[in-house]
Each structure stands twice: as C-alpha cells, then as structure tokens.
Design an enzyme around this catalytic site. Sequence first.
Site, PDB file in Angstrom:
ATOM      1  N   SER A 177      62.458  77.776   7.992  1.00 26.49           N
ATOM      2  CA  SER A 177      62.536  78.315   9.348  1.00 26.49           C
ATOM      3  C   SER A 177      61.738  77.413  10.295  1.00 26.49           C
ATOM      4  O   SER A 177      61.949  76.200  10.300  1.00 26.49           O
ATOM      5  CB  SER A 177      62.025  79.757   9.343  1.00 26.49           C
ATOM      6  OG  SER A 177      62.185  80.333  10.595  1.00 26.49           O
ATOM      7  N   ARG A 246      59.929  92.589  18.166  1.00 21.90           N
ATOM      8  CA  ARG A 246      60.140  92.514  16.715  1.00 21.90           C
ATOM      9  C   ARG A 246      61.505  93.095  16.317  1.00 21.90           C
ATOM     10  O   ARG A 246      62.147  92.620  15.391  1.00 21.90           O
ATOM     11  CB  ARG A 246      59.022  93.261  15.999  1.00 21.90           C
ATOM     12  CG  ARG A 246      59.070  93.150  14.492  1.00 21.90           C
ATOM     13  CD  ARG A 246      58.962  91.703  14.022  1.00 21.90           C
ATOM     14  NE  ARG A 246      58.645  91.596  12.622  1.00 21.90           N
ATOM     15  CZ  ARG A 246      58.345  90.470  12.005  1.00 21.90           C
ATOM     16  NH1 ARG A 246      58.316  89.331  12.688  1.00 21.90           N
ATOM     17  NH2 ARG A 246      58.062  90.443  10.725  1.00 21.90           N
ATOM     18  N   ASP A 395      73.074  83.149   7.791  1.00 19.76           N
ATOM     19  CA  ASP A 395      71.982  83.009   8.774  1.00 19.76           C
ATOM     20  C   ASP A 395      72.571  82.865  10.184  1.00 19.76           C
ATOM     21  O   ASP A 395      73.330  81.928  10.440  1.00 19.76           O
ATOM     22  CB  ASP A 395      71.161  81.761   8.403  1.00 19.76           C
ATOM     23  CG  ASP A 395      69.891  81.594   9.231  1.00 19.76           C
ATOM     24  OD1 ASP A 395      69.774  82.223  10.295  1.00 19.76           O
ATOM     25  OD2 ASP A 395      69.010  80.816   8.801  1.00 19.76           O
ATOM     26  N   HIS A 432      68.682  84.856   7.715  1.00 14.29           N
ATOM     27  CA  HIS A 432      67.557  83.929   7.853  1.00 14.29           C
ATOM     28  C   HIS A 432      66.420  84.250   6.868  1.00 14.29           C
ATOM     29  O   HIS A 432      65.731  83.356   6.399  1.00 14.29           O
ATOM     30  CB  HIS A 432      67.066  83.974   9.295  1.00 14.29           C
ATOM     31  CG  HIS A 432      66.087  82.897   9.610  1.00 14.29           C
ATOM     32  ND1 HIS A 432      66.396  81.565   9.492  1.00 14.29           N
ATOM     33  CD2 HIS A 432      64.787  82.950  10.004  1.00 14.29           C
ATOM     34  CE1 HIS A 432      65.338  80.839   9.808  1.00 14.29           C
ATOM     35  NE2 HIS A 432      64.352  81.662  10.121  1.00 14.29           N
ATOM     36  N   ASP A 433      66.225  85.533   6.560  1.00 19.15           N
ATOM     37  CA  ASP A 433      65.129  85.925   5.657  1.00 19.15           C
ATOM     38  C   ASP A 433      65.380  85.550   4.200  1.00 19.15           C
ATOM     39  O   ASP A 433      64.508  85.803   3.351  1.00 19.15           O
ATOM     40  CB  ASP A 433      64.875  87.439   5.744  1.00 19.15           C
ATOM     41  CG  ASP A 433      63.861  87.793   6.824  1.00 19.15           C
ATOM     42  OD1 ASP A 433      63.279  86.861   7.410  1.00 19.15           O
ATOM     43  OD2 ASP A 433      63.657  88.994   7.074  1.00 19.15           O
TER      44      ASP A 433
END
Length: 451
Positions: A177, A246, A395, A432-433
């Site tokens: 990332s 968040r 992603d 993405h995680d």
Amino acid sequence: MAFPCLDAIESRSETLKAGARPRPSSGPEPSYTSGVTLTYQCHKPLELDWGGVLPEFNVAYESWGEMNAQKSNVILLHTGLSASSHAHSTPANPQPGWWERFIGPGAPLDTDKYHIICTNVIGGCYGSTGPGSVDPGNGEKYATRFPILTMQDMVRAQFRLLDGLGIDKLYASVGSSMGGMQSLAAGVLFPSRVGRVVSISGCGRSHPYSIAMRHTQRQVLMMDPHWNRGFYYDGIPPHAGMKLAREIATVTYRSGPEWEQRFGRRRADPGKPPALCPDFLIETYLDHAGEKWCLEYDPNSLLYVSKAMDLFDLGRENQLATQSRRAARGNGSQAGSLLHCSLTLPKTPYEEQPESRGDDAARIEPVSSRPPADLVLGLAPLRDTPALVMGVASDILFPAWQQREVAESLRLAGNRNVTHVELSEQMSLFGHDTFLLDLKHVGGNLRMFLT
Ligand SMILES: CC(=O)SCCNC(=O)CCNC(=O)[C@H](O)C(C)(C)COP(=O)(O)OP(=O)(O)OC[C@H]1O[C@@H](n2cnc3c(N)ncnc32)[C@H](O)[C@@H]1OP(=O)(O)O
C-alpha cells in the site's frame, strides 16, 4: 425516530469534554499501539521536498531477527498509511503486530535469516515526529504548522536511521500500500543502497480516483468543528470526522464482492422497521470500523500522510521539478521555499480540454497499453534492482492496472529481473486489505522472491 448513531457521537463528545478518553472495546485492526519502540533522534535538519524543514526529528522503530556481522541481511519494512512500527510482537510489546503472521522464524520475512526493521513514518503519530510533536522552534505542538511531506521525505528520514545504525545497503526494501510506494521510492532515491525492491498493492503514482477518495476523507474530517483548523490538542479531538473518514476509507479497503458474500442485503434486525442510523449489516460494519478507529490515530497525521500519498509521483518530470525546487532553495531563492499554502479555487470555472475527456473524436493519439514514458524514465534508477510487484484484482484503491504499470515500466526501463504477480478474484476478494490477510498468496510470493 431514535438516532443511536448520533447519540453515540454526542455521548463520546461529553466524555471527552469531561477529560476522559473512552477506548473502543476491541478492534478489527491489528494493534496499532505505539507500545514500546526504539527511537532514533536525528539532530541534523531534514529539508523537505515542498520547502519545509524539520530542524530535528525522531524516527520510532522496532526490529526482529539478528543483524549479521556484515550488516548485509537487513530488510526495511514500510507501513501502510496509519500503521505503527509494531509489525510483530516484541518482548517489550507482546501485542500482535499488523504483520504478525508474516514475520518470524520460517515466515516470509524470516527472522532466522533477516534482520527486519520497521519504522513509524515521519508525519505519523506513533513515536516519530509528526504534527502532534513539539516544534523545537517555539515549544508548541506543530499542529497544522507542520510542513507538507512527501513519500520521499519519509524515506529520507528512514535512511537517516539506517545511517545512524551503520547500515549501508539493504538486503531488501519491502512494503504494501503506502509502503509499496515508499519501497519503490527508496530504490529510486538510493539505488546503490537497496538490494531488492518489493512493492505490494502499491503504485508508481497516485491516480485521480484514489486522490478523490482520500480528498473526501480529509474533507469530512476538516469539516468537523472540533478539528479547529488542526488546533485541537487541548480540546476535544474531531472524533466524528475521524469516524466518517474511516468509514469512507474502509469502503476503499475491501471489495463489493466480499461484502456480497459476507453481508449480502441482510439487516442487523429484520424484525424492526428500517432506521436512518446503521441498519443493514454493511452499515453496522462500517459504523463499527469508524467507532473503533476514531480515537486511535492523530487526525492531523491522517491529513498530512494522506496528502503525501496524493502527491506521490515517481515520473521523471515530477522528480526533476522536485530537484530544481530543492536546488533553488539551496541557492537561497524564494522559489524553493513554498511554505505557505495560498491556493484558492479559480474565479472562473475550469474549462475542460477536449483531449482530457478521452472522447474518441477528440483523441489525438490512440490509447496505448504501454505505461507513460515519464514513469519509465522515472523508474530508470531501478533498472538493476530485482523487483517483486504484486497486485490484487479485487483492489479498488490501488487497482491491479497500477502494479502492471509499475512492472511494465521497470521492464521498459531495462530491468530484466521483474517478477509480477496478480492475485485473481478467485484467490482473494479482500481488496486492498489482502496484504494484511492473505498469508498464503502474499506471504508465499514474498518468501519465494526473497530467497
Ligand atoms: C491505504 C494504506 O496505505 S493502508 C490501508 C490498510 N488497511 C487498513 O488500515 C485497514 C485495516 N484493516 C483491519 O484492521 C482489518 O480489521 C484486518 C485486515 C486486520 C482484519 O480484517 P477482518 O479479519 O476481515 O476483520 P474486519 O475488520 O473486516 O471485521 C471484524 C470486526 O468487525 C465486526 N463486525 C463484523 N461484521 C459486522 C457487522 N455487520 N456489524 C458490526 N460489526 C461487525 C466484528 O465483530 C469485528 O469486530 P472487532 O474487531 O471489534 O472484534
């Protein structure tokens, strides 16, 4: 109608006003606690790419595995946006780190072979100098007097640490990332000091969609009246803005197909009539993610680090412009010192240029799958550095085309040792995680490349 989501925010404001700091009960994220870290104090000023200077600064770091006598087995591990140096548990801080399963004896970052160092970036809030630190110039917290940073500034600070530890050359620079950006930047800035580069779910330059998503996070945060233009350290922090930021970030970190499987259209309590506060399971999930994080990270650090991600561009043109700004400052010219932001919106509406729209009729050149020549030139310093570039099809924040672009640019720059891996949607729907969750594929490819 009841609004429990607003009640929760108001009640947290009240608790904070009374001086207490309510802690989220538990959290889905790795333990981003600062815990006990080592600190490198640098007393030599750090001149920053956009004209600011840190007269002195700290870099918080942790390490795992023995460094050999030649200091030739060191891996520098770069973090994502909001992580601390606590990538793995240590005797001083036994809490699991954010890459706990990826580091250890026999793990992809094998502590039987390598000495792994992870730092908290400058601009962050877990021990390294950032907006919440005290400015030695006036004895007050920097807040938004902190200078604008770039990824390269963060990397230069890390290399000051390496200098301090007497480490001349890294075995590898590894990151995911934002860390994937830094890993490449380290190789471009210090090609002779980086033996291998690993960039997972990273990119060579931020693309407009990712800038847009970070922009919205910064805007909701800055619109929280408690943000107070960055001067909230003696008052209530902008926890509502952080919570919403968040939630938006979490939308970009995972994937729709994962949520289809995980939550579908289910509601938290189908026996009750619909509510305007979180109701669907995906809503309560996002709400929970925001609740857990809203007091875990310094809001000003989020603004500075996320802006540094927007500014990331390893293209040659940007590198040359940065070099000339830095050189101008070295010559004492004002052009090199752009300390104060006075950017305002243009008075007349922006007129879109026909060629920027990509209309078939207006397109001047046929679309090419080749990466831009500017990026190929910018990555040329990595021509002789073995590189692993990994991407994930699910992603949406750092889409897989960006890692293809990096791998292809490296090859076109003359690098014959580029490994490109793309994890399909069958392998991971975590978006993405994935870099935090998929030990088998992410860890497996990393291990193979490093040995
Ligand atoms: C951009 C950059 O540079 S880096 C960005 C990197 N990404 C991040 O920073 C995000 C970090 N992500 C995390 O921290 C994640 O929690 C991970 C990756 C560590 C773990 O993910 P997962 O194991 O899939 O857990 P996930 O966070 O999705 O969900 C689990 C939590 O949600 C809760 N939850 C799950 N479903 C729901 C729901 N429908 N409603 C409410 N809560 C829910 C669970 O109870 C659990 O709560 P807890 O952690 O308080 O016990």
